[in-house]
Design an enzyme around this catalytic site. Structure first.
Site, PDB file in Angstrom:
ATOM      1  N   LEU A 199       0.867  -1.175   0.000  1.00 21.62           N
ATOM      2  CA  LEU A 199       0.000   0.000   0.000  1.00 21.62           C
ATOM      3  C   LEU A 199       0.902   1.222   0.000  1.00 21.62           C
ATOM      4  O   LEU A 199       1.899   1.259   0.725  1.00 21.62           O
ATOM      5  CB  LEU A 199      -0.901   0.027   1.249  1.00 21.62           C
ATOM      6  CG  LEU A 199      -2.283  -0.625   1.172  1.00 21.62           C
ATOM      7  CD1 LEU A 199      -2.976  -0.522   2.519  1.00 21.62           C
ATOM      8  CD2 LEU A 199      -3.152  -0.020   0.094  1.00 21.62           C
ATOM      9  N   ASP A 200       0.565   2.209  -0.815  1.00 24.21           N
ATOM     10  CA  ASP A 200       1.351   3.449  -0.809  1.00 24.21           C
ATOM     11  C   ASP A 200       1.314   4.086   0.575  1.00 24.21           C
ATOM     12  O   ASP A 200       0.350   3.912   1.335  1.00 24.21           O
ATOM     13  CB  ASP A 200       0.796   4.436  -1.837  1.00 24.21           C
ATOM     14  CG  ASP A 200       0.999   3.946  -3.263  1.00 24.21           C
ATOM     15  OD1 ASP A 200       1.836   3.035  -3.453  1.00 24.21           O
ATOM     16  OD2 ASP A 200       0.311   4.455  -4.164  1.00 24.21           O
ATOM     17  N   ARG A 201       2.330   4.845   0.899  1.00 22.52           N
ATOM     18  CA  ARG A 201       2.408   5.470   2.216  1.00 22.52           C
ATOM     19  C   ARG A 201       1.236   6.418   2.456  1.00 22.52           C
ATOM     20  O   ARG A 201       0.772   6.575   3.590  1.00 22.52           O
ATOM     21  CB  ARG A 201       3.741   6.225   2.342  1.00 22.52           C
ATOM     22  CG  ARG A 201       3.969   6.786   3.729  1.00 22.52           C
ATOM     23  CD  ARG A 201       5.379   7.296   3.926  1.00 22.52           C
ATOM     24  NE  ARG A 201       5.545   7.841   5.254  1.00 22.52           N
ATOM     25  CZ  ARG A 201       5.751   7.134   6.356  1.00 22.52           C
ATOM     26  NH1 ARG A 201       5.827   5.814   6.280  1.00 22.52           N
ATOM     27  NH2 ARG A 201       5.882   7.715   7.531  1.00 22.52           N
TER      28      ARG A 201
END
Length: 223
Positions: free
Chosen positions: A24-26
């Site tokens: 998951l992207d930050r």
């Protein structure tokens, strides 16, 4: 993390080492599955199994009908063709379900048609839902959830095996037909056949007065 930032595994209070499946992207939130089982992780993550993932997206402006239809038909990005199934909660809140797991794929889909993603939350992976889990919380999957990925992949594996059997049957049928044709059409010739795993190459040398007169190649690729 080169910046020594807190990682998702730091939230898991277990003696056993676990690792995240996918990413998951930050700046994204939502569901992230974790396991200590590499084989099961492969069932969830590998592109061949086409595990569906659903996201809630907040856009910078209202999604137009023609753009929704375009995404559902499919668009071509620099790393391949992708399409999604969309449900519009309201003009800017969209649920999108996709089978792709490429880097920043949801943001790139909407950027491609002229929108900016302000917020992104993963709601579902396969048949596992985020539900009421809050930020930083985790729970164990139940047996039905674990087994659901095996159930999803089993039909695809069975179909792949059936396709192998069918392909071999067609392969052998073509081989037999060509053999018969060569014998019927060139009864006084000398057929030479080379049969390999990935292709069927038939070379026929037609002999006339002791010299090679004709050369016929028929090639079928099955790779």
């Amino acid at each position: 993390d080169m910046y020594d930032r807190k990682k998702v595994v730091d939230l898991i209070n277990l003696k056993e080492r676990v690792f995240p499946i996918g990413r998951l992207d930050r700046d994204a939130t939502g569901l992230l599955l974790m396991t200590n089982d590499g084989a099961w992780a492969n069932l969830v993550m590998h592109p061949r199994y086409e595990t569906e993932k659903t996201y809630l997206v907040i856009l910078d402006r209202a999604l137009q009908k023609e753009d929704k239809e375009l995404i559902e038909r499919g668009i071509k990005l620099h790393d391949g063709f992708v399409k999604g199934r969309l449900f519009v909660r309201n003009k800017k809140e969209i649920e999108i379900s996709i089978h792709e797991g490429k880097n920043k794929i949801v943001k790139r889909i909407f950027n491609h048609v002229g929108y900016r993603v302000l917020e992104l939350c993963r709601l579902k992976v396969g048949k596992v839902y985020l539900g009421k889990l809050k930020y930083g919380q985790y729970r164990f999957l139940n047996k039905n959830e674990v087994d659901s990925f095996i159930a999803i992949t089993a039909p695809k594996t069975q179909l792949k095996n059936k396709n192998k059997v069918l392909r071999k049957w067609v392969y052998d049928l073509i081989f037999d037909i060509i053999w018969q044709v060569l014998h019927l059409s060139f009864a006084d010739g000398s057929p030479q056949l080379v049969h390999t795993k990935t292709e069927l190459l038939v070379s026929y040398f037609f002999l006339k007065d002791g010299r090679f007169n004709k050369k016929l190649f028929i090639k079928f690729n099955f790779a």
